[in-house]
Motif scaffolding. Structure first.
Motif, PDB file in Angstrom:
ATOM      1  N   HIS A  42       0.784   9.903   8.006  1.00 47.83           N
ATOM      2  CA  HIS A  42      -0.388  10.611   8.531  1.00 47.83           C
ATOM      3  C   HIS A  42      -1.548  10.630   7.540  1.00 47.83           C
ATOM      4  N   ALA A  43      -1.261  10.508   6.257  1.00 43.89           N
ATOM      5  CA  ALA A  43      -2.329  10.538   5.249  1.00 43.89           C
ATOM      6  C   ALA A  43      -2.813   9.147   4.855  1.00 43.89           C
ATOM      7  N   LEU A  44      -2.083   8.109   5.240  1.00 45.35           N
ATOM      8  CA  LEU A  44      -2.446   6.764   4.806  1.00 45.35           C
ATOM      9  C   LEU A  44      -3.112   5.930   5.881  1.00 45.35           C
ATOM     10  N   GLY A  45      -3.138   6.409   7.101  1.00 46.37           N
ATOM     11  CA  GLY A  45      -3.730   5.648   8.196  1.00 46.37           C
ATOM     12  C   GLY A  45      -5.242   5.692   8.177  1.00 46.37           C
ATOM     13  N   ARG A  46      -5.823   4.902   9.027  1.00 44.59           N
ATOM     14  CA  ARG A  46      -7.283   4.833   9.110  1.00 44.59           C
ATOM     15  C   ARG A  46      -7.872   5.937   9.987  1.00 44.59           C
ATOM     16  N   LYS A  47      -7.025   6.540  10.821  1.00 46.19           N
ATOM     17  CA  LYS A  47      -7.499   7.592  11.721  1.00 46.19           C
ATOM     18  C   LYS A  47      -7.237   8.958  11.097  1.00 46.19           C
ATOM     19  N   GLU A  48      -8.058   9.925  11.469  1.00 44.89           N
ATOM     20  CA  GLU A  48      -7.877  11.279  10.975  1.00 44.89           C
ATOM     21  C   GLU A  48      -6.678  11.921  11.685  1.00 44.89           C
ATOM     22  N   THR A  49      -5.780  12.516  10.898  1.00 49.01           N
ATOM     23  CA  THR A  49      -4.576  13.142  11.452  1.00 49.01           C
ATOM     24  C   THR A  49      -4.312  14.451  10.726  1.00 49.01           C
ATOM     25  N   THR A  50      -3.092  14.934  10.862  1.00 44.43           N
ATOM     26  CA  THR A  50      -2.694  16.183  10.220  1.00 44.43           C
ATOM     27  C   THR A  50      -2.431  16.027   8.737  1.00 44.43           C
ATOM     28  N   GLY A  51      -2.315  14.807   8.235  1.00 38.81           N
ATOM     29  CA  GLY A  51      -2.081  14.577   6.817  1.00 38.81           C
ATOM     30  C   GLY A  51      -0.626  14.765   6.419  1.00 38.81           C
ATOM     31  N   TRP A  52      -0.374  14.686   5.106  1.00 39.34           N
ATOM     32  CA  TRP A  52       0.956  14.806   4.524  1.00 39.34           C
ATOM     33  C   TRP A  52       1.122  16.186   3.893  1.00 39.34           C
ATOM     34  N   ARG A  53       2.359  16.660   3.881  1.00 39.92           N
ATOM     35  CA  ARG A  53       2.677  17.910   3.194  1.00 39.92           C
ATOM     36  C   ARG A  53       4.058  17.766   2.570  1.00 39.92           C
ATOM     37  N   ALA A  54       4.200  18.297   1.371  1.00 42.05           N
ATOM     38  CA  ALA A  54       5.481  18.274   0.674  1.00 42.05           C
ATOM     39  C   ALA A  54       6.463  19.216   1.359  1.00 42.05           C
ATOM     40  N   ALA A  55       7.751  18.902   1.246  1.00 43.36           N
ATOM     41  CA  ALA A  55       8.792  19.759   1.809  1.00 43.36           C
ATOM     42  C   ALA A  55       9.069  20.956   0.913  1.00 43.36           C
ATOM     43  N   GLY A  56       8.798  20.811  -0.370  1.00 44.49           N
ATOM     44  CA  GLY A  56       9.057  21.898  -1.312  1.00 44.49           C
ATOM     45  C   GLY A  56       7.821  22.232  -2.117  1.00 44.49           C
ATOM     46  N   THR A  57       7.877  23.348  -2.816  1.00 44.25           N
ATOM     47  CA  THR A  57       6.755  23.762  -3.652  1.00 44.25           C
ATOM     48  C   THR A  57       6.778  22.995  -4.964  1.00 44.25           C
ATOM     49  N   GLY A  58       5.697  23.085  -5.679  1.00 40.63           N
ATOM     50  CA  GLY A  58       5.617  22.488  -7.014  1.00 40.63           C
ATOM     51  C   GLY A  58       4.968  21.129  -7.046  1.00 40.63           C
ATOM     52  N   PRO A  59       4.900  20.548  -8.247  1.00 44.95           N
ATOM     53  CA  PRO A  59       4.266  19.241  -8.433  1.00 44.95           C
ATOM     54  C   PRO A  59       4.939  18.154  -7.594  1.00 44.95           C
ATOM     55  N   GLN A  60       4.122  17.241  -7.081  1.00 44.30           N
ATOM     56  CA  GLN A  60       4.613  16.171  -6.200  1.00 44.30           C
ATOM     57  C   GLN A  60       4.029  14.829  -6.624  1.00 44.30           C
ATOM     58  N   LEU A  61       4.698  13.779  -6.183  1.00 41.39           N
ATOM     59  CA  LEU A  61       4.316  12.417  -6.525  1.00 41.39           C
ATOM     60  C   LEU A  61       4.234  11.567  -5.263  1.00 41.39           C
ATOM     61  N   ILE A  62       3.155  10.794  -5.155  1.00 43.09           N
ATOM     62  CA  ILE A  62       3.007   9.788  -4.104  1.00 43.09           C
ATOM     63  C   ILE A  62       2.704   8.481  -4.824  1.00 43.09           C
ATOM     64  N   ARG A  63       3.561   7.481  -4.645  1.00 40.04           N
ATOM     65  CA  ARG A  63       3.396   6.200  -5.333  1.00 40.04           C
ATOM     66  C   ARG A  63       3.324   5.087  -4.292  1.00 40.04           C
ATOM     67  N   LEU A  64       2.274   4.292  -4.368  1.00 37.89           N
ATOM     68  CA  LEU A  64       2.105   3.147  -3.481  1.00 37.89           C
ATOM     69  C   LEU A  64       2.371   1.873  -4.271  1.00 37.89           C
ATOM     70  N   HIS A  65       3.313   1.073  -3.790  1.00 43.23           N
ATOM     71  CA  HIS A  65       3.570  -0.248  -4.358  1.00 43.23           C
ATOM     72  C   HIS A  65       2.923  -1.256  -3.422  1.00 43.23           C
ATOM     73  N   LEU A  66       1.862  -1.907  -3.879  1.00 48.27           N
ATOM     74  CA  LEU A  66       1.151  -2.872  -3.053  1.00 48.27           C
ATOM     75  C   LEU A  66       1.940  -4.170  -3.000  1.00 48.27           C
ATOM     76  N   MET A  67       1.989  -4.795  -1.837  1.00 54.69           N
ATOM     77  CA  MET A  67       2.807  -5.986  -1.622  1.00 54.69           C
ATOM     78  C   MET A  67       2.385  -7.170  -2.483  1.00 54.69           C
ATOM     79  N   SER A  68       1.124  -7.240  -2.861  1.00 55.96           N
ATOM     80  CA  SER A  68       0.651  -8.292  -3.759  1.00 55.96           C
ATOM     81  C   SER A  68      -0.436  -7.686  -4.641  1.00 55.96           C
TER      82      SER A  68
END
Length: 159
Positions: A42-68
């Protein structure tokens, strides 16, 4: 000075939505947690949506590995806290493989009666990157056990 006037139809502008890379197609994502109602897609698409939310409290990490290896000239992060007051910190790292450099670090104070959303648009040269990482500390506690806040991300885009 030489000058000529051209008609508006001669100026072909690219729609803003076409500038954004299709992250769902070109990246593999790793996340530290995810609320089933607010998946990372929901946070990575081109359209506006509800976005992403963590399941737990505290610091979080989002890592994107690009295919090339990729060259990007811009990054937009839109973070929100909704109806909760607090200070949040996020940092963006980019690089090739495990060699990541910090691109930006930002702190922001949210208030339900003032600013409830942070929009950051960074023009950076991300030449040859294979990994983009976003670290969010929703209340700057730096401690998952002491934290009371859930990290959210409305949108992450690369140009």
């Amino acid at each position: 000075m030489r000058k000529s006037i051209v008609s508006p139809s001669a100026v072909a502008q690219t729609p803003i939505s076409d500038l954004w890379r299709d992250l769902e197609r070109i990246a593999r994502v790793e996340i530290s947690s995810e609320d089933d109602r607010f998946p990372i897609e929901h946070a990575l698409g081109r359209k506006e949506t509800t976005g992403w939310r963590a399941a737990g409290t505290g610091p979080q990490l989002i890592r994107l590995h690009l295919m090339s290896r990729s060259t990007s000239s811009g990054c937009v992060c839109i973070l929100s806290m909704g109806q909760r007051s607090g200070s949040q910190e996020f940092a963006v790292f980019a690089g090739a493989g495990t060699e990541l450099k910090e691109i930006v670090r930002q702190q922001w104070a949210f208030s339900p009666y003032g600013s409830t959303e942070e929009i950051e648009d960074y023009t950076v040269n991300l030449s040859g990157i294979t990994t983009l990482e976003l670290r969010i500390d929703p209340d700057r506690s730096h401690d998952p056990k002491a934290s009371q806040a859930y990290a959210t991300l409305q949108s992450l885009k690369l140009a």
